[in-house]
Design a protein around this motif. Structure first.
Motif, mmCIF file in Angstrom:
data_model
loop_
_atom_site.group_PDB
_atom_site.id
_atom_site.type_symbol
_atom_site.label_atom_id
_atom_site.label_comp_id
_atom_site.label_asym_id
_atom_site.label_seq_id
_atom_site.Cartn_x
_atom_site.Cartn_y
_atom_site.Cartn_z
ATOM 1 N N GLU A 287 30.347 38.754 -40.669
ATOM 2 C CA GLU A 287 31.702 39.312 -40.719
ATOM 3 C C GLU A 287 32.712 38.351 -40.089
ATOM 4 N N LEU A 288 32.272 37.620 -39.077
ATOM 5 C CA LEU A 288 33.172 36.695 -38.383
ATOM 6 C C LEU A 288 33.283 35.356 -39.104
ATOM 7 N N ASP A 289 32.245 34.992 -39.863
ATOM 8 C CA ASP A 289 32.231 33.706 -40.571
ATOM 9 C C ASP A 289 31.664 33.926 -41.978
ATOM 10 N N PRO A 290 32.361 34.704 -42.807
ATOM 11 C CA PRO A 290 31.819 35.148 -44.095
ATOM 12 C C PRO A 290 31.572 34.037 -45.108
ATOM 13 N N ASN A 291 32.238 32.937 -44.977
ATOM 14 C CA ASN A 291 32.051 31.849 -45.945
ATOM 15 C C ASN A 291 30.806 31.017 -45.672
ATOM 16 N N ARG A 292 30.270 31.133 -44.463
ATOM 17 C CA ARG A 292 29.128 30.301 -44.092
ATOM 18 C C ARG A 292 27.878 31.093 -43.744
ATOM 19 N N ARG A 293 28.041 32.316 -43.278
ATOM 20 C CA ARG A 293 26.906 33.045 -42.713
ATOM 21 C C ARG A 293 26.609 34.357 -43.443
ATOM 22 N N THR A 294 25.338 34.731 -43.427
ATOM 23 C CA THR A 294 24.909 36.005 -44.010
ATOM 24 C C THR A 294 24.260 36.920 -42.964
ATOM 25 N N ILE B 242 28.917 26.554 -18.372
ATOM 26 C CA ILE B 242 30.298 27.025 -18.187
ATOM 27 C C ILE B 242 30.320 28.557 -18.225
ATOM 28 N N LYS B 243 31.006 29.154 -17.280
ATOM 29 C CA LYS B 243 31.095 30.607 -17.226
ATOM 30 C C LYS B 243 31.936 31.143 -18.387
ATOM 31 N N ASN B 244 31.535 32.293 -18.918
ATOM 32 C CA ASN B 244 32.378 32.929 -19.922
ATOM 33 C C ASN B 244 33.533 33.653 -19.231
ATOM 34 N N GLN B 245 34.399 34.254 -20.004
ATOM 35 C CA GLN B 245 35.608 34.872 -19.460
ATOM 36 C C GLN B 245 35.543 36.393 -19.481
ATOM 37 N N GLY B 246 34.326 36.918 -19.362
ATOM 38 C CA GLY B 246 34.127 38.361 -19.431
ATOM 39 C C GLY B 246 33.652 38.757 -20.812
ATOM 40 N N ILE B 247 32.903 39.856 -20.898
ATOM 41 C CA ILE B 247 32.328 40.280 -22.178
ATOM 42 C C ILE B 247 33.155 41.412 -22.779
ATOM 43 N N ASP B 248 33.717 41.142 -23.962
ATOM 44 C CA ASP B 248 34.540 42.133 -24.644
ATOM 45 C C ASP B 248 33.926 42.622 -25.955
ATOM 46 N N PHE B 249 32.929 41.933 -26.470
ATOM 47 C CA PHE B 249 32.240 42.393 -27.678
ATOM 48 C C PHE B 249 30.903 41.668 -27.810
ATOM 49 N N ILE B 250 30.128 42.064 -28.823
ATOM 50 C CA ILE B 250 28.802 41.506 -29.076
ATOM 51 C C ILE B 250 28.762 40.999 -30.504
ATOM 52 N N VAL B 251 28.134 39.861 -30.712
ATOM 53 C CA VAL B 251 27.948 39.341 -32.065
ATOM 54 C C VAL B 251 26.467 39.468 -32.426
ATOM 55 N N VAL C 147 36.880 29.089 -36.823
ATOM 56 C CA VAL C 147 36.970 30.301 -37.644
ATOM 57 C C VAL C 147 37.620 31.370 -36.772
ATOM 58 N N THR C 148 38.728 31.935 -37.215
ATOM 59 C CA THR C 148 39.583 32.751 -36.341
ATOM 60 C C THR C 148 39.419 34.268 -36.503
ATOM 61 N N THR C 149 38.424 34.699 -37.266
ATOM 62 C CA THR C 149 38.264 36.146 -37.490
ATOM 63 C C THR C 149 38.054 36.896 -36.182
ATOM 64 N N ASP C 150 37.277 36.321 -35.264
ATOM 65 C CA ASP C 150 37.040 36.986 -33.977
ATOM 66 C C ASP C 150 38.334 37.159 -33.199
ATOM 67 N N ASN C 151 39.212 36.164 -33.264
ATOM 68 C CA ASN C 151 40.511 36.280 -32.584
ATOM 69 C C ASN C 151 41.356 37.393 -33.197
ATOM 70 N N GLU C 152 41.297 37.510 -34.525
ATOM 71 C CA GLU C 152 42.084 38.533 -35.214
ATOM 72 C C GLU C 152 41.567 39.937 -34.894
ATOM 73 N N LEU C 153 40.243 40.076 -34.764
ATOM 74 C CA LEU C 153 39.648 41.391 -34.508
ATOM 75 C C LEU C 153 39.695 41.785 -33.040
ATOM 76 N N ASP D 225 33.686 32.569 -25.824
ATOM 77 C CA ASP D 225 34.285 32.806 -24.515
ATOM 78 C C ASP D 225 34.125 34.245 -24.034
ATOM 79 N N HIS D 226 34.022 35.196 -24.987
ATOM 80 C CA HIS D 226 34.086 36.614 -24.607
ATOM 81 C C HIS D 226 33.011 37.492 -25.251
ATOM 82 N N ALA D 227 31.995 36.904 -25.865
ATOM 83 C CA ALA D 227 30.990 37.737 -26.543
ATOM 84 C C ALA D 227 29.584 37.222 -26.274
ATOM 85 N N ILE D 228 28.636 38.128 -26.397
ATOM 86 C CA ILE D 228 27.220 37.787 -26.269
ATOM 87 C C ILE D 228 26.628 37.662 -27.663
#
Length: 308
Positions: free
Chosen positions: A150-157, A24-33, A88-94, A101-104
């Motif tokens: 930063e995007l999923d602080p409760n699960r990831r380091t 599935i195609k993404n919707q353009g790149i707006d940030f990087i994780v 997890v909605t942190t990416d949407n908030e930031l 959909d929008h990050a690599i």
């Protein structure tokens, strides 16, 4: 404008139409994780092989794995990869978007207690690739790179509290390294144009050559090809040379680092190229430095003439 390709990027794509690579195609790149593999000692090739062999088992994926020897893209940058949880909605908030959909997603491979990977080399490639992506997608390195933790602080380091912490690298240092790499790898041909009125006379790859040519003509100015700003003029009236430049925070940081380095370099007369770095840094940070003054700094660096 071109980007210096210091390393080879290998495309070794996962099977299309599988759980790990839907196609599935993404919707353009707006940030990087920024991620790390979370698998001490595992290599880029090893991770890609594992993803390939388990392509229809689980859906988790990433676009790219990087170690001390390779940069391997396993999902095309034009497609979605499943690297951050949707619920997890942190990416949407930031950023206003879901990461998938929008990050690599970029994975750093490392050695801690296992393997024999050269972490320094892995990190160099990781930083370079981040700078390359920022160039490719026109992203600000200081604002458009987030750690998975930063995007999923409760699960990831990863990566700031895991691989980069193991390497002794802070988030701030990492982002500054990406900015520095971006600056060093961004190469432009014919950086300067000499104009007489609104008529272009000639393009030049460096400032000194442009000035030497311009001095043969009357009523001329030199402009940067990248943004059209004036950097030199023999027209006796106020020009853009005298106007303060609008600089982003990351550009100010880069200039400040450059000024400090200039103070450590001697000119042809043996004295430091710049003897008041604090004064010039103040101009950069308070937004009063002009295009003409930046040109003076650039000329000092190229010609080794001391800035008074």
């Amino acid at each position: 404008m071109a980007f210096k390709m210091k390393y080879t990027i290998e495309q070794r794509y996962l099977p299309k139409g599988t759980k790990r690579r839907s196609g599935i195609k993404n919707q353009g790149i707006d940030f990087i994780v920024a991620h790390d593999s979370g698998n001490d000692g595992s290599t880029a090739a090893g991770n890609v092989n594992y993803y390939t062999n388990s392509a229809n088992v689980v859906s988790a994926s990433a676009h790219t794995f990087i170690d001390d020897k390779a940069i391997i893209e396993c999902v095309p940058l034009t497609e979605k990869a499943w690297h951050v949880m949707y619920n997890v909605t942190t990416d949407n908030e930031l950023y206003g978007f879901d990461s998938n959909d929008h990050a690599i997603g970029v994975e750093l491979c490392y050695s801690y207690k296992k393997g024999n990977m050269n972490n320094k080399e892995s990190y160099k490639r990781y930083v370079w690739y981040m700078a390359y992506l920022c160039y490719k997608f026109n992203l600000n390195p200081m604002k458009r790179i987030s750690g998975h933790n930063e995007l999923d602080p409760n699960r990831r380091t990863d990566p700031y509290k895991n691989a980069l912490k193991i390497m002794g690298i802070t988030k701030d240092q990492f982002l500054k390294d990406v900015v520095k790499e971006y600056a060093e790898c961004t190469v432009a041909e014919n950086l300067y144009s000499v104009y007489q009125g609104n008529s272009k006379l000639k393009d030049f790859p460096d400032y000194v050559s442009a000035v030497e040519y311009a001095q043969k003509w009357s009523n001329v100015n030199i402009r940067k090809i990248t943004d059209g700003s004036w950097v030199w003029s023999n027209i006796k009236k106020e020009s853009e040379d005298d106007c303060p430049m609008k600089l982003e925070t990351w550009q100010k940081s880069m200039l400040t680092d450059g000024l400090n380095k200039l103070s450590e370099i001697n000119g042809v007369d043996g004295t430091p190229l710049i003897n008041d770095p604090e004064g010039w840094t103040k101009k950069v940070n308070n937004g009063t430095i002009t295009a003409g003054e930046l040109a003076i700094i650039n000329f000092a660096l190229i010609s080794r003439q001391v800035i008074k």
